[in-house]
Scaffold this motif. Sequence first.
Motif, PDB file in Angstrom:
ATOM      1  N   GLN A 294       0.927  -1.218  -0.193  1.00 33.67           N
ATOM      2  CA  GLN A 294      -0.131   0.066  -0.176  1.00 33.67           C
ATOM      3  C   GLN A 294       0.863   1.436   0.024  1.00 33.67           C
ATOM      4  O   GLN A 294       2.011   1.415   0.230  1.00 33.67           O
ATOM      5  CB  GLN A 294      -0.890   0.133   0.999  1.00 33.67           C
ATOM      6  CG  GLN A 294      -0.153  -0.202   2.820  1.00 33.67           C
ATOM      7  CD  GLN A 294      -1.326  -0.217   3.922  1.00 33.67           C
ATOM      8  OE1 GLN A 294      -2.590  -0.201   3.380  1.00 33.67           O
ATOM      9  NE2 GLN A 294      -0.840  -0.275   5.071  1.00 33.67           N
TER      10      GLN A 294
ATOM     11  N   TYR B 119       1.264   3.955   1.762  1.00 35.19           N
ATOM     12  CA  TYR B 119       1.644   4.424   3.070  1.00 35.19           C
ATOM     13  C   TYR B 119       1.518   3.183   4.018  1.00 35.19           C
ATOM     14  O   TYR B 119       0.509   2.943   4.538  1.00 35.19           O
ATOM     15  CB  TYR B 119       0.734   5.737   3.409  1.00 35.19           C
ATOM     16  CG  TYR B 119       1.432   6.234   4.805  1.00 35.19           C
ATOM     17  CD1 TYR B 119       2.867   6.621   4.917  1.00 35.19           C
ATOM     18  CD2 TYR B 119       1.089   6.069   6.186  1.00 35.19           C
ATOM     19  CE1 TYR B 119       3.430   7.339   5.871  1.00 35.19           C
ATOM     20  CE2 TYR B 119       1.609   6.529   7.079  1.00 35.19           C
ATOM     21  CZ  TYR B 119       2.649   7.215   6.989  1.00 35.19           C
ATOM     22  OH  TYR B 119       3.207   7.767   8.393  1.00 35.19           O
TER      23      TYR B 119
ATOM     24  N   TYR C 162       2.428   2.421   6.928  1.00 36.54           N
ATOM     25  CA  TYR C 162       2.105   2.860   8.559  1.00 36.54           C
ATOM     26  C   TYR C 162       0.554   3.152   8.720  1.00 36.54           C
ATOM     27  O   TYR C 162       0.079   3.307   9.765  1.00 36.54           O
ATOM     28  CB  TYR C 162       2.709   3.867   9.331  1.00 36.54           C
ATOM     29  CG  TYR C 162       4.488   3.363   9.073  1.00 36.54           C
ATOM     30  CD1 TYR C 162       4.794   2.271   9.861  1.00 36.54           C
ATOM     31  CD2 TYR C 162       5.209   3.933   8.360  1.00 36.54           C
ATOM     32  CE1 TYR C 162       6.003   1.797   9.653  1.00 36.54           C
ATOM     33  CE2 TYR C 162       6.491   3.627   8.202  1.00 36.54           C
ATOM     34  CZ  TYR C 162       6.923   2.825   8.882  1.00 36.54           C
ATOM     35  OH  TYR C 162       8.306   1.991   8.896  1.00 36.54           O
ATOM     36  N   GLN C 163      -0.041   3.114   7.746  1.00 35.60           N
ATOM     37  CA  GLN C 163      -1.694   3.762   7.781  1.00 35.60           C
ATOM     38  C   GLN C 163      -2.726   2.384   7.775  1.00 35.60           C
ATOM     39  O   GLN C 163      -2.567   1.687   6.862  1.00 35.60           O
ATOM     40  CB  GLN C 163      -2.039   4.534   6.725  1.00 35.60           C
ATOM     41  CG  GLN C 163      -3.456   5.025   6.752  1.00 35.60           C
ATOM     42  CD  GLN C 163      -3.769   6.157   5.577  1.00 35.60           C
ATOM     43  OE1 GLN C 163      -3.061   6.277   4.670  1.00 35.60           O
ATOM     44  NE2 GLN C 163      -4.898   6.566   5.630  1.00 35.60           N
ATOM     45  N   ASN C 164      -3.438   2.297   8.844  1.00 35.76           N
ATOM     46  CA  ASN C 164      -4.528   1.186   8.770  1.00 35.76           C
ATOM     47  C   ASN C 164      -5.520   1.197   7.620  1.00 35.76           C
ATOM     48  O   ASN C 164      -5.948   2.629   7.353  1.00 35.76           O
ATOM     49  CB  ASN C 164      -4.955   0.873  10.110  1.00 35.76           C
ATOM     50  CG  ASN C 164      -3.983   0.556  11.143  1.00 35.76           C
ATOM     51  OD1 ASN C 164      -2.970  -0.064  10.749  1.00 35.76           O
ATOM     52  ND2 ASN C 164      -4.187   0.927  12.255  1.00 35.76           N
ATOM     53  N   LYS C 165      -5.919   0.056   7.273  1.00 34.82           N
ATOM     54  CA  LYS C 165      -7.088   0.208   6.065  1.00 34.82           C
ATOM     55  C   LYS C 165      -8.486   0.591   6.823  1.00 34.82           C
ATOM     56  O   LYS C 165      -9.348   0.927   6.092  1.00 34.82           O
ATOM     57  CB  LYS C 165      -7.114  -1.060   5.684  1.00 34.82           C
ATOM     58  CG  LYS C 165      -5.940  -1.243   4.556  1.00 34.82           C
ATOM     59  CD  LYS C 165      -6.133  -2.250   3.693  1.00 34.82           C
ATOM     60  CE  LYS C 165      -4.978  -2.554   2.674  1.00 34.82           C
ATOM     61  NZ  LYS C 165      -5.001  -3.660   1.795  1.00 34.82           N
ATOM     62  N   HIS C 166      -8.750   0.541   7.969  1.00 40.32           N
ATOM     63  CA  HIS C 166     -10.007   0.887   8.762  1.00 40.32           C
ATOM     64  C   HIS C 166      -9.982   2.043   9.297  1.00 40.32           C
ATOM     65  O   HIS C 166      -9.318   3.035   9.382  1.00 40.32           O
ATOM     66  CB  HIS C 166     -10.436  -0.251   9.529  1.00 40.32           C
ATOM     67  CG  HIS C 166      -9.682  -0.754  10.679  1.00 40.32           C
ATOM     68  ND1 HIS C 166      -8.374  -1.403  10.353  1.00 40.32           N
ATOM     69  CD2 HIS C 166      -9.446  -0.394  11.765  1.00 40.32           C
ATOM     70  CE1 HIS C 166      -7.721  -1.549  11.455  1.00 40.32           C
ATOM     71  NE2 HIS C 166      -8.463  -1.307  12.422  1.00 40.32           N
TER      72      HIS C 166
END
Length: 91
Positions: free
Chosen positions: A83, A85, A87-91
Amino acid sequence: MEASELARYNPRLTCYHGGALRRTAMPCFWKHYKSDVTQFIDKLKATKPTLEAEQREGRALLWDRPQDREAAANYQAARVAQQPYVYQNKH
């Protein structure tokens, strides 16, 4: 070509050899020059003649291996895109 013409043509490329000026690719003083590194390597090879064979054996241990093209293709096909970024979560 006369010596004067040769010297006039390019004085850096002229060198005195055996009574005549000749056109050379490098100035005279570079012809018999060996760097310290070259002298060291020559001395090392003279004292240890098996050095190059040992280097080839070491290279063969790590790099000269048969490649399985089918497995490489499977690994490439199974890759998941990262993905943007991480460190960014998908939710």
